[in-house]
Design an enzyme around this catalytic site. Sequence first.
Site, mmCIF file in Angstrom:
data_model
loop_
_atom_site.group_PDB
_atom_site.id
_atom_site.type_symbol
_atom_site.label_atom_id
_atom_site.label_comp_id
_atom_site.label_asym_id
_atom_site.label_seq_id
_atom_site.Cartn_x
_atom_site.Cartn_y
_atom_site.Cartn_z
ATOM 1 N N THR A 45 0.689 -0.898 0.352
ATOM 2 C CA THR A 45 -0.759 0.167 0.205
ATOM 3 C C THR A 45 1.205 1.302 0.049
ATOM 4 O O THR A 45 0.706 1.779 -0.694
ATOM 5 C CB THR A 45 -0.710 0.065 1.258
ATOM 6 O OG1 THR A 45 -1.764 -1.179 1.702
ATOM 7 C CG2 THR A 45 -1.642 0.761 1.503
ATOM 8 N N THR A 122 2.083 -4.228 3.691
ATOM 9 C CA THR A 122 1.667 -4.581 6.001
ATOM 10 C C THR A 122 0.590 -6.069 5.653
ATOM 11 O O THR A 122 1.142 -6.599 7.110
ATOM 12 C CB THR A 122 0.673 -4.034 6.350
ATOM 13 O OG1 THR A 122 -0.323 -3.360 5.920
ATOM 14 C CG2 THR A 122 1.214 -2.305 5.900
HETATM 15 C C1 SIN Z 1 -0.554 -4.999 0.998
HETATM 16 O O1 SIN Z 1 -0.304 -5.805 1.859
HETATM 17 O O2 SIN Z 1 0.608 -5.621 0.337
HETATM 18 C C2 SIN Z 1 -1.681 -4.821 1.494
HETATM 19 C C3 SIN Z 1 -1.994 -4.450 2.150
HETATM 20 C C4 SIN Z 1 -1.067 -3.424 3.073
HETATM 21 O O3 SIN Z 1 0.333 -2.661 2.752
HETATM 22 O O4 SIN Z 1 -0.929 -1.978 3.613
#
Ligand code: SIN
Length: 360
Positions: A45, A122
């Site tokens: 993200t 995340t």
């Molecule tokens: C991901 O893990 O690529 C999507 C969610 C995020 O990065 O918060």
Amino acid sequence: MKRIVVVLALVFVLGGASPAALCGQDPLPSVVVLPTVVVLSTGGTIASTRAQREEGYAASLSGEQLVAAVPGLDRVALVEVQNVANVGSTNMTPALWLEVSRRAGEALARPEVAGVLVTHGTDTMEETAYFLDLTVSGEKPVVLVGAMRAASEPDADGPRNLLDAARVAVSEEAKGKGALVVLNGEIHAAREVTKTHALAVESFDTPEFGALGVVNVDAVRFYRAPLRRQTVELPPDVVLPTVDIIPNYAGSDGRLIRGLLKEGPVDGLVVEAAGAGNIATPLFHAVREAREAGVAVVITSRTHGGRVLPLYAGGGGGTTLHELGCVFADNLSAQKARVLLMAALTRTRDPEELRRLFER
Ligand code: SIN
């Protein structure tokens, strides 16, 4: 070509006298050499945008674009970027873990590099963080950083998190603490941290023990250090073994394990047991078949807190799993136990040796 950048800055000594001032001369400009931080960009993200509300977010920004969006970063470190991948972290793979680990190790071996930043989605950040904690040796920090709000949002949290992470990466206090996760002004240890909220900005926590420290406007401050750390040296050109996670729930019947044994390959299984490490009797029978087929089995708990122990009797109680040669994973989550088992199986299949690695 090696590039050495020297930043000249006038340093005014506050509340003390410089040697030049003591000699009655004007202070000379001091030379400040900023530490180098290597950013390994992988997506998530923090690197995601969407052009219109109807579209989904997609990782699209390069590491250079992420770095350029952080005001003040150039006063913290000289930043070098390597674009490793641009994926949502659900598409991180063991092969990508190895690549990130290799690059981090190479970067940290350079004397001018203070630390490595890994920009990452995340969703699975805690798995990559723990893999790096286990496989990157030395005192210098590897700091994983992401964001909960995409880069195209007006209140994106990525730039602040990236600045915080860079300040941690150059901090003396971060040395010797292994891989760290920095989000929302908090510093967490790789072995213990987990994502606890699907959407909130304050999405990362260390539920049993709390954060290691904080990143405030004036300082990076640690309050505790991770004690249960180890490094597992991987053989060169290793392909990580196949390890799957099997959940235990009311009515678990072992079909998932039998399916895996039939499909193969399966080098190891992590069973996410109930409570202190107990599973349903039909699942226990399938675990026994897996053990008879030479598969390493590690027991964790779905409780997200506390250690697993061989405590209970009866087919599927912890003592019966222990007798089969299953390894209890201390307080590691199933995902983290899987990471350790994958690394450990590159060295040994002996249950007693595996037990020693899971007890460290
Ligand atoms: C991901 O893990 O690529 C999507 C969610 C995020 O990065 O918060």
